[in-house]
Design an enzyme around this catalytic site. Structure first.
Site, mmCIF file in Angstrom:
data_model
loop_
_atom_site.group_PDB
_atom_site.id
_atom_site.type_symbol
_atom_site.label_atom_id
_atom_site.label_comp_id
_atom_site.label_asym_id
_atom_site.label_seq_id
_atom_site.Cartn_x
_atom_site.Cartn_y
_atom_site.Cartn_z
ATOM 1 N N GLU A 1 42.346 37.806 43.882
ATOM 2 C CA GLU A 1 41.894 36.422 43.637
ATOM 3 C C GLU A 1 40.772 36.394 42.586
ATOM 4 O O GLU A 1 39.766 35.705 42.735
ATOM 5 C CB GLU A 1 41.480 35.748 44.952
ATOM 6 C CG GLU A 1 42.668 35.569 45.884
ATOM 7 C CD GLU A 1 42.414 34.656 47.064
ATOM 8 O OE1 GLU A 1 41.539 33.779 46.966
ATOM 9 O OE2 GLU A 1 43.132 34.812 48.067
HETATM 10 C C1 LIG Z 1 46.846 43.929 48.395
HETATM 11 C C2 LIG Z 1 47.005 43.067 47.179
HETATM 12 C C3 LIG Z 1 47.447 41.757 47.309
HETATM 13 C C4 LIG Z 1 47.635 40.970 46.175
HETATM 14 N N1 LIG Z 1 48.132 39.697 46.315
HETATM 15 C C5 LIG Z 1 48.478 38.994 45.205
HETATM 16 C C6 LIG Z 1 49.171 37.743 45.315
HETATM 17 O O1 LIG Z 1 49.440 37.266 46.418
HETATM 18 N N2 LIG Z 1 49.536 37.111 44.170
HETATM 19 C C7 LIG Z 1 49.247 37.620 42.942
HETATM 20 O O2 LIG Z 1 49.616 36.995 41.944
HETATM 21 N N3 LIG Z 1 48.577 38.782 42.797
HETATM 22 C C8 LIG Z 1 48.209 39.494 43.900
HETATM 23 N N4 LIG Z 1 47.563 40.690 43.768
HETATM 24 C C9 LIG Z 1 47.202 41.181 42.444
HETATM 25 C C10 LIG Z 1 45.707 41.077 42.174
HETATM 26 O O3 LIG Z 1 45.361 39.743 41.974
HETATM 27 C C11 LIG Z 1 45.393 41.974 40.966
HETATM 28 O O4 LIG Z 1 45.446 43.313 41.445
HETATM 29 C C12 LIG Z 1 44.041 41.672 40.352
HETATM 30 O O5 LIG Z 1 44.081 40.455 39.665
HETATM 31 C C13 LIG Z 1 43.572 42.765 39.380
HETATM 32 O O6 LIG Z 1 44.576 43.050 38.450
HETATM 33 P P1 LIG Z 1 45.026 44.568 38.201
HETATM 34 O O7 LIG Z 1 45.258 45.191 39.533
HETATM 35 O O8 LIG Z 1 46.139 44.542 37.255
HETATM 36 O O9 LIG Z 1 43.766 45.250 37.595
HETATM 37 P P2 LIG Z 1 43.381 45.267 36.028
HETATM 38 O O10 LIG Z 1 43.471 43.908 35.479
HETATM 39 O O11 LIG Z 1 44.152 46.355 35.368
HETATM 40 O O12 LIG Z 1 41.861 45.695 36.112
HETATM 41 C C14 LIG Z 1 41.458 47.037 36.416
HETATM 42 C C15 LIG Z 1 39.931 47.066 36.493
HETATM 43 O O13 LIG Z 1 39.384 46.702 35.225
HETATM 44 C C16 LIG Z 1 38.523 45.573 35.350
HETATM 45 N N5 LIG Z 1 38.705 44.755 34.158
HETATM 46 C C17 LIG Z 1 39.858 44.229 33.685
HETATM 47 N N6 LIG Z 1 39.645 43.549 32.556
HETATM 48 C C18 LIG Z 1 38.328 43.628 32.299
HETATM 49 C C19 LIG Z 1 37.472 43.110 31.283
HETATM 50 N N7 LIG Z 1 37.926 42.299 30.324
HETATM 51 N N8 LIG Z 1 36.172 43.415 31.328
HETATM 52 C C20 LIG Z 1 35.658 44.188 32.308
HETATM 53 N N9 LIG Z 1 36.402 44.695 33.305
HETATM 54 C C21 LIG Z 1 37.722 44.412 33.308
HETATM 55 C C22 LIG Z 1 38.948 44.890 36.625
HETATM 56 O O14 LIG Z 1 37.890 44.155 37.206
HETATM 57 C C23 LIG Z 1 39.347 46.074 37.502
HETATM 58 O O15 LIG Z 1 38.212 46.641 38.098
HETATM 59 C C24 LIG Z 1 47.347 41.491 44.891
HETATM 60 C C25 LIG Z 1 46.872 42.811 44.768
HETATM 61 C C26 LIG Z 1 46.715 43.596 45.878
HETATM 62 C C27 LIG Z 1 46.264 45.033 45.700
#
Ligand SMILES: Cc1cc2nc3c(=O)[nH]c(=O)nc-3n(C[C@H](O)[C@H](O)[C@H](O)COP(=O)(O)OP(=O)(O)OC[C@H]3O[C@@H](n4cnc5c(N)ncnc54)[C@H](O)[C@@H]3O)c2cc1C
Length: 580
Positions: free
Chosen positions: A391
């Site tokens: 979120e």
């Molecule tokens: C258990 C679980 C339930 C979920 N449920 C849903 C759901 O119901 N619906 C849905 O749509 N999604 C869902 N998600 C997805 C979740 O919203 C994403 O995992 C989240 O938005 C982070 O994206 P990512 O995992 O691709 O991490 P990334 O975007 O790859 O980020 C990796 C790390 O880099 C940091 N980062 C990224 N960009 C930047 C930047 N510009 N500057 C500084 N730091 C940065 C992030 O904060 C993070 O620490 C779920 C994920 C999990 C694990």
């Protein structure tokens, strides 16, 4: 009075303006609402208390039985925020958050199952649905006949949500959707999906569009239940869309405006996650205090030791201040404020990090037992870890909080530049705006505005109110200074941006807690509120130290050294040193 369409407490604060009437008095439920909530929370206790052992087993097995989900439906837990006209309970944001708190006190997975449905899964329908769409789906969503999921994330698009590749192509009487959504909470039990897809340029300027997709539509399927660290019993899956024909009338909001829809849903639903976090903290304080009273070392209960008291005292402060902030955001939403995104983001970051600290320290108090699966601590730690990632990750939200504020100040600066041009053409026309800006700007630069004060607070909390005013002036000056220093390049200056966000978080928590304690003093007298005043005192003193450090480090820091160390590690992709 603040204009509810345009005023944001925090955004005004960054320009040195304290909009006191937005946060005072502290939001409260009516007597009727409180009575209803007592009934609901009592019934939730009766429903979930006997299930403690089941929750433990379901976590190990990684599944939640269908008949339990049916029980949740029968209870009405999927209809909490749906208006009564559509057969729901019609709870406002504050009451919803308080209800999820009660669920979260028993089990985080159940809270997230209900939260993913109400906070994000079908919130788009509530916020943007047409009357016809609402009539068609809300009654089934209220009874749990349909369970909802929010489908934004993809393999290449998490934080960078705008990078989604799921496509929607407009054909005669439908849209054709193709793509794959990742880690969708409730994916395995949902049959109502809010799906975000990229529309072709001619159908919506090549931007994102939100769609209602249902489980019955041909081409919709879900992957296996993911094997997760925490929230293991929630069926989190991929959601696959293979040539899915979605009727034209299933667009949510306007074609091409899906990104706005997604952001509005996430902002509006944040009190759910906040409520769940507070429920978790309350449970942990109960567990940790019992454990500390029972466990003896060196002949004394560990609750008698300073290092344990320090942890529990902090847990209490974290819980009280989080409750102040989450309730405040719920109150802003219920009161009809439109600009609460920054405050909601702060409440998410703050409450989820307080829960994380509390869970970690409660496990520490339990010692080796805390590490054993027989005890609840390790599961709570596993379950709450995700809160800082989903979120909106807490890093992305920190950037959002500070950049929104800086954007406002930058607009003021641009306004000044534009006004200056006008003034040379017609000095009399520009004078009013210019002198107004000049006053505001003088306040930013010198902190001598005078108008921005917290008024009529009880003398017992005046020192904390004074500190809030002082730090607000520094905040406005710092925002102005950072912006002048970095200009447009501020987007790449994440160290500075993060410091500003930390200061804003401390100030909003302080303001919300001041409002809560003032309310308590007014209702019960200063004597009865003495413990709450203590909480405010300790929080303020510690926040002051943090803020001072953050202000100082804006100009005097080791950012470049840290970056160089990181770049060096990125290049080597390993730790460079060894002792042998
Ligand atoms: C258990 C679980 C339930 C979920 N449920 C849903 C759901 O119901 N619906 C849905 O749509 N999604 C869902 N998600 C997805 C979740 O919203 C994403 O995992 C989240 O938005 C982070 O994206 P990512 O995992 O691709 O991490 P990334 O975007 O790859 O980020 C990796 C790390 O880099 C940091 N980062 C990224 N960009 C930047 C930047 N510009 N500057 C500084 N730091 C940065 C992030 O904060 C993070 O620490 C779920 C994920 C999990 C694990």
């Amino acid at each position: 009075m603040a204009d509810k369409d345009t005023t944001s407490f925090m955004r005004s604060l960054c320009m040195g303006q304290i909009e006191q009437d937005v946060l005072f008095p502290f939001p409260a439920l009516s007597a009727d609402q409180k009575a209803t909530l007592h009934e609901i929370t009592g019934a939730i206790d009766d429903l979930l208390s006997p299930r403690a052992e089941d929750f433990r087993r379901w976590d190990v097995a990684g599944e939640m039985p269908a008949d339990f989900i049916e029980e949740l439906s029968q209870f009405g837990l999927f209809g909490l925020v749906i208006p009564e006209a559509y057969e729901g309970m019609g709870l406002g944001s504050m009451a919803y958050s308080r209800t999820l708190q009660e669920v979260g006190r028993h089990d985080a997975t159940v809270a997230v199952t209900i939260g993913a449905h109400s906070s994000i899964g079908m919130r788009g329908l509530l916020l943007f649905g047409t009357e016809e769409q609402k009539q068609r789906y809300l009654p089934d969503l209220a009874t749990g006949e349909r369970i909802a999921a929010f489908c934004l994330t993809e393999a290449g698009a998490g934080s960078d949500a705008a990078a989604i590749k799921t496509s929607a192509v407009k054909q005669d009487d439908h849209w054709l959707l193709n793509g794959s959504k990742l880690w969708i909470t409730n994916g395995g039990i949902a049959n109502f999906f809010t799906v975000f897809a990229r529309t072709a340029p001619e159908d919506g300027r090549g931007k994102m569009t939100a769609f209602i997709v249902t489980g019955e539509m041909e081409g919709v399927s879900v992957g296996p239940h993911e094997d997760k660290m925490g929230l293991r019993a929630n069926p989190t899956t991929t959601v696959l869309l293979d040539d899915v024909k979605v009727p034209l009338e299933n667009v949510l909001g306007e074609p091409g405006k899906g990104f706005k829809v997604a952001m509005k849903i996430l902002n509006s639903g944040r009190t759910g996650l906040g409520g769940g976090s507070i429920g978790g903290m309350k449970r942990l304080i109960g567990l940790a205090t019992r454990q500390a009273n029972e466990r003896k070392t060196f002949g004394e209960p560990i609750s008698s030791y300073g290092l344990i008291k320090e942890k529990v005292g902090r847990m209490v402060i974290d819980c009280y201040t989080s409750e102040a902030v989450v309730t405040m955001v719920g109150g802003l939403i219920d009161a009809g404020y439109e600009e609460y995104a920054v405050e909601a983001a702060i409440s998410k970051v703050y409450a989820t990090e307080c829960l994380w600290r509390t869970a970690d320290e409660a496990l520490q108090i339990a010692g080796g037992n805390g590490f054993m699966r027989e005890y609840p601590y390790e599961r709570i730690v596993r379950d709450c870890r995700i809160n800082r990632i989903f979120e909106g990750s807490n890093e992305i939200l920190r950037l959002f909080i500070a950049l929104t504020a800086m954007n406002d100040v930058a607009c003021q600066l641009r306004e000044l530049a534009a006004t200056m041009k006008g003034v040379f053409n017609d000095p009399s026309k520009g004078f009013g705006v210019l002198s107004d800006y000049g006053r505001k700007h003088a306040r930013l630069r010198t902190g001598l505005g005078g108008a921005s004060k917290l008024e009529n607070l009880h003398e017992a909390i005046q020192p904390q109110a004074d500190l809030f005013e002082t730090e607000t002036r520094y905040l406005a000056q710092a925002t102005d200074r950072i912006l002048r220093k970095h200009g447009k390049n501020i987007i790449g200056k994440q160290f500075a941006t993060k410091r500003l966000a930390e200061i804003m978080i401390d100030l909003f928590v302080l303001a919300s807690t001041l409002s809560r304690v003032q309310n308590s003093i007014e209702a019960n007298g200063v004597e009865a509120a003495s413990r709450e005043i203590d909480i405010l005192r300790v929080f303020t003193r510690e926040a002051r130290v943090r803020m001072k450090q953050n202000f100082r480090r804006i100009d005097n820091n080791d950012d470049e050294l840290l970056k160089a160390l990181a770049d060096d590690a990125f290049e080597a992709e390993r730790y460079r040193w060894d002792t042998i």
